[in-house]
Design a protein around this motif. Structure first.
Motif, mmCIF file in Angstrom:
data_model
loop_
_atom_site.group_PDB
_atom_site.id
_atom_site.type_symbol
_atom_site.label_atom_id
_atom_site.label_comp_id
_atom_site.label_asym_id
_atom_site.label_seq_id
_atom_site.Cartn_x
_atom_site.Cartn_y
_atom_site.Cartn_z
ATOM 1 N N ILE A 151 0.846 -1.206 0.000
ATOM 2 C CA ILE A 151 0.000 0.000 0.000
ATOM 3 C C ILE A 151 0.880 1.255 0.000
ATOM 4 N N HIS A 167 -0.861 4.480 -0.966
ATOM 5 C CA HIS A 167 -1.783 5.618 -0.830
ATOM 6 C C HIS A 167 -2.853 5.266 0.194
ATOM 7 N N VAL A 212 -6.445 6.788 1.588
ATOM 8 C CA VAL A 212 -7.449 7.801 1.256
ATOM 9 C C VAL A 212 -8.499 7.804 2.357
ATOM 10 N N HIS A 214 -4.354 11.030 1.430
ATOM 11 C CA HIS A 214 -5.320 11.837 0.662
ATOM 12 C C HIS A 214 -6.606 11.938 1.492
ATOM 13 N N THR A 218 -9.049 13.138 -6.864
ATOM 14 C CA THR A 218 -8.194 12.283 -6.022
ATOM 15 C C THR A 218 -7.923 10.964 -6.729
ATOM 16 N N LEU A 234 -4.330 8.111 -8.099
ATOM 17 C CA LEU A 234 -4.161 6.831 -7.400
ATOM 18 C C LEU A 234 -3.929 5.673 -8.354
ATOM 19 N N THR A 269 -2.390 -0.167 -5.165
ATOM 20 C CA THR A 269 -1.601 0.246 -3.992
ATOM 21 C C THR A 269 -2.373 1.233 -3.103
ATOM 22 N N THR A 270 -3.707 1.208 -3.211
ATOM 23 C CA THR A 270 -4.512 2.199 -2.471
ATOM 24 C C THR A 270 -5.373 1.543 -1.395
ATOM 25 N N HIS A 325 -8.795 -3.598 0.311
ATOM 26 C CA HIS A 325 -8.532 -2.186 0.020
ATOM 27 C C HIS A 325 -9.459 -1.225 0.770
#
Ligand code: F6P
Length: 548
Positions: free
Chosen positions: A144, A146, A148, A177, A190, A194, A198-199, A237
């Motif tokens: 990971i 990012h 959010v 974020h 946003t 991304l 990886t978010t 995620h």
């Protein structure tokens, strides 16, 4: 007339104000070399200089009398002891319990809540460590990069402010974020930054029913499933933070990634709870615990220091002094620290949602002003925009200046320049510039006659404009914890004096109801005529002109 207005402490302040309102701070400083010593406080490295206020020792004595008359010390005990002081929602107010050490006891309805607090902190520790170390990875096995946060109000502003404030402690491998607004632009812009693999999305909502947050969360979910080609990706995620565990499971979030908190944590006071999950992931659990420790240190100070040496009490009472006795309608938060750029917006919610109230604890309309408008920007940017009004406008705008003594970016003379601006501003707001001083300056510049006389009034500064200055060494997690808790308690002090409930927010709940009612009408095939003519026309113009 309310009990507060007719009380002896209030009336004494009222007549004291007329005695001292024409005093000049520059003379008070000139005649008392110990003014700074008298009117400053230090709590392990955090300095509050409140000497540049329109006060004398008598003022402070009378303000302390006001606090005592309001039984402030009792109210502090009631809050910390878990009494249900949020009466309109019948809730205890215990954000302070979130930063207590594990061996503490805080009872709510006879149950010690501290073990639960530390159980959730352990959960945050395990999860944040595993994300940061790459043990927990995304659906396709990638680490990971990012995080959010999807949330609004108290479920966003605290984590946003703290992640920015503590950027020097943030992981270089992670970007944080924040998506709040129901305006699709917020999430769309946003998502452009991304990579789905990886978010991690963290859906933060105390109620898990907030329109903006749920709408953004569903949009993010659809985007992720489309990008990764499988519903199964959601489990890897998405995480959630909420008091409403049945709604988080309906959304389909893996129960292992759901972080709970409790109804005795108000939204705007919740960054210390699991709502701080993005902070813990971004800066690491040890640093998050330093933040909690800083908050706890301020709690201990607030509970134990006598009122005349109590930083939150002094700040709160000074706010009342100007708001209620000088009629100031606003006050400014001016951080001379770019990392604190979101601190004014954070305090706007904390202060205005808490104390923007018009009825007292018994439900009677108040006959005195409650909270003022809070606004601000980091220095020095604000100097080139709105400081003109603070220096020479017709209104008095009390201001808090906040500054670190040392920068994380010690480049050339930047930091000395920054601080020289900060100190020069508070000095000149206090001193002002007399007509004689302005005249001498103009003469020195070679002006004479009409050109001098016509320019002269513009060059005079009344001064006597009050400021507080808060200085600290560097903005580390511990210091930020102290600063946030300082303002939380300041707000409580003011609410106690005003006899209002600082912990409900019915005005905002009203907005939530209204939006949900009107939404279907925007999609109606029929012209809308059930509102006033303005609202009907706005709706009908939208219905006719919308493209999609
Ligand atoms: O804006 C009003 C409010 O109730 C805040 O107090 C709260 O922080 C925010 O909405 C978000 O609510 P929730 O966390 O339930 O989504």
């Amino acid at each position: 007339m309310s009990n507060l207005i007719s009380s002896s402490a209030w009336q004494a302040l009222y007549s004291h104000q007329s005695d001292i309102r024409n005093l000049k701070m520059r003379e008070l400083f000139a005649t008392d070399s110990s003014r700074f010593d008298k009117f400053s406080l230090q709590i392990d490295g955090l300095l509050l200089d409140y000497s540049k206020n329109l006060i004398t020792e008598k003022t402070i004595e009378l303000l302390i009398n006001l606090a005592s008359q309001s039984n402030l010390s009792d109210w502090i005990k009631r809050q910390f002891n878990g009494e249900k002081i949020n009466t309109s929602e019948s809730r205890a107010v215990l954000h302070t319990a979130l930063r207590c050490p594990p061996n503490s006891t805080v009872l709510v309805d006879g149950k010690n809540v501290i073990p639960d607090v530390h159980r959730v902190l352990d959960h945050i520790r395990r999860y944040s460590n595993s994300i940061r170390s790459g043990i927990t990875v995304g659906h396709t096995g990638k680490q990971i990069r990012h995080i959010v946060n999807i949330g609004i109000g108290g479920s966003a502003l605290g984590p946003l402010m703290a992640c920015e404030a503590l950027k020097p402690f943030g992981s270089k491998d992670l970007t944080a974020h924040f998506v709040s607004n129901v305006d699709a632009t917020d999430i769309a812009e946003t998502l452009k930054k991304l990579d789905a693999e990886t978010t991690l999305f963290i859906v933060s909502s105390k109620t898990f029913t907030t329109q903006e947050t749920l709408t953004n969360a569903h949009t993010a979910r659809a985007w992720l499933v489309k990008r990764l080609g499988s519903e199964l990706a959601v489990a890897k995620h998405f995480a959630a933070v909420s008091t409403n565990l049945s709604e988080t499971s309906k959304f389909g979030i893996n129960p292992e990634n759901v972080f709970e908190f409790w109804d005795w944590v108000g939204g705007r006071y919740s960054l210390w709870s699991a709502i701080g999950l993005p902070i813990a992931i971004y800066i690491g659990m040890e640093n998050f615990e330093r933040l909690l420790a800083g908050g706890h240190a301020m709690d201990e100070h607030f509970r134990n220091a006598p009122l005349e040496k109590n930083m939150p009490a002094i700040l709160g009472l000074l706010g009342i002094w100007y708001g209620n006795f000088f009629g100031t309608g606003s006050y400014a938060i001016l951080p001379y620290d770019q990392y604190l750029q979101h601190f004014p917006a954070y305090l706007q919610q904390l202060e205005m949602e808490s104390n923007g109230k018009r009825v007292d604890r018994e439900g009677n309309p108040v006959d005195y002003d409650t909270h003022f408008v809070v606004w601000g920007e980091p220095g020095t940017n604000g100097q080139h925009s709105f400081y003109q009004l603070i220096h020479q406008g017709t209104r008095m705008v009390p201001a808090d200046f906040l500054a670190p003594l040392n920068s994380y970016n010690p480049i050339g003379e930047h930091h000395a320049m920054l601080l020289s601006n900060c100190f020069a501003q508070t000095e000149s707001l206090m001193l002002g510039k007399t007509e004689a001083e302005a005249r001498a300056e103009l003469i020195a510049q070679g002006l004479t006659g009409n050109s001098l006389e016509s320019l002269l009034p513009c060059k005079v500064f009344p001064g006597n404009r009050p400021t507080n200055t808060l200085l600290f060494n560097q903005l580390d997690p511990y210091t930020l914890g102290k600063l946030i808790a300082l303002y939380e308690h300041k707000i409580f002090v003011q609410s106690v004096v005003w006899n209002i409930n600082a912990f409900d927010q019915w005005g905002v709940e009203f907005g939530k109801q209204l939006a949900n009612k009107l939404l279907p009408e925007l999609r109606s095939e029929e012209a809308i005529s059930t509102h006033d003519s303005s609202t009907n026309n706005l709706i009908n113009i939208y219905r006719k002109r919308r493209i999609s």
